[in-house]
Design a protein around this motif. Sequence first.
Motif, PDB file in Angstrom:
ATOM      1  N   GLN A 112       0.827  -1.204   0.000  1.00 50.02           N
ATOM      2  CA  GLN A 112       0.000   0.000   0.000  1.00 50.02           C
ATOM      3  C   GLN A 112       0.865   1.260   0.000  1.00 50.02           C
ATOM      4  OE1 GLN A 112      -3.623  -0.464  -0.080  1.00 50.02           O
ATOM      5  NE2 GLN A 112      -2.570  -2.346  -0.726  1.00 50.02           N
ATOM      6  N   THR A 113       2.032   1.162   0.630  1.00 45.99           N
ATOM      7  CA  THR A 113       2.984   2.277   0.687  1.00 45.99           C
ATOM      8  C   THR A 113       4.401   1.711   0.674  1.00 45.99           C
ATOM      9  OG1 THR A 113       2.989   2.267   3.123  1.00 45.99           O
ATOM     10  CG2 THR A 113       1.402   3.719   2.036  1.00 45.99           C
ATOM     11  N   ASP A 114       5.368   2.564   0.378  1.00 45.81           N
ATOM     12  CA  ASP A 114       6.784   2.202   0.496  1.00 45.81           C
ATOM     13  C   ASP A 114       7.091   0.871  -0.200  1.00 45.81           C
ATOM     14  OD1 ASP A 114       9.381   2.518   1.177  1.00 45.81           O
ATOM     15  OD2 ASP A 114       9.127   2.238   3.338  1.00 45.81           O
TER      16      ASP A 114
END
Length: 357
Positions: free
Chosen positions: A294-296
């Motif tokens: 979802q991120t990173d």
Amino acid sequence: MSVKLHIPGVNDMTTETKNTFALNQWYVAALSTELVDQPLARTLLNQAVVLYRDDSGTVWALDDRCCHRALPLSHGTLEGKAIRCGYHGMLYDGTGQCIDVPGQNTIPKRAKVNSYCIEEKDGLVWIWFGDEGQSEPLNSAPDYPVHTSGEYVWGGGVFYYAAPYQLIHDNLLDLSHLGYVHLLTIGGDPNTHMTADMKTTVDGDCVTVVRHMRDSTPPPTYLAAYPFNDKIDRWQEIEFMPSHLRIWTGGVNIGEGHLDDPNRGGFHMRGFHGVTPETESSAHYIWTIATNPQTDSDAILNKVVDQTALTFEEDKVVIEAQYQNMLKFGNEPMVSIHVDAGATHARRIIEKLRTRA
């Protein structure tokens, strides 16, 4: 129920009606990233093969043997679209034909080595192994759009197993072992794994095992990669084909998705498992793992790949120890339990495919 497995080196029974391996199949020879600017030596289905990428990017596979004095061609060097032997300099093109003999204008008619059909797609290099008289592929190599769809990020690697390839099949088709072998990564509560809702189906040469574990605690790898709330619904969907397996696992927060929805959200791990025999008692395990951060993305992908590699290291220890013990105890029968259904069907398929027409 007792079951007697084929154990190379223990209960081999060679007959004229059986091939050593399932033939007329595409097998995974390498990851695309393994072939850069050097030849790659790999024994596949008892055949010593050299793989190389030419200067146009095309991958070729030849018998790893110069027809002059038998030095492995993998000891040589790449030149344009060809490979030159490192002993006396004979140059072979991708069809296996010798095209240059240093210091000699005439090339002997028999100066040729065997070549193999190769297809490269979706970051995987496939090699065709046909039965006698079937050197040309009967179909195209499998697609694996998970690598190229843009929906996932992925990485992978290669393991070498000093154990028969079908023991790797058994391991991948029975994920109940996760709760005991992989406690620190993708495991979780052992009881949850052993009592999962499980359905096994067979369609031709494909075995599918679907396992659902509702209201379960997310394991360490899941928590490290995705912002779960508390308890989750987990799924494990395994597709077995004779030369490879595809495993889709993941979890979703309770109430945020249905496990029978093909478009469900949550955390996904899509594993590709190219299980290619080296010999009757050893194998190459060419794997990738794809996920949906979802991120990173980079950091989470690295974490997922690292932890996946750790789980496969744990599997390797178990499977190689299992095989050594099978050799020690010889023909002692093994007792099957409910989690063995997928592996049993897979072994029947391999046995059928080994039978010559």
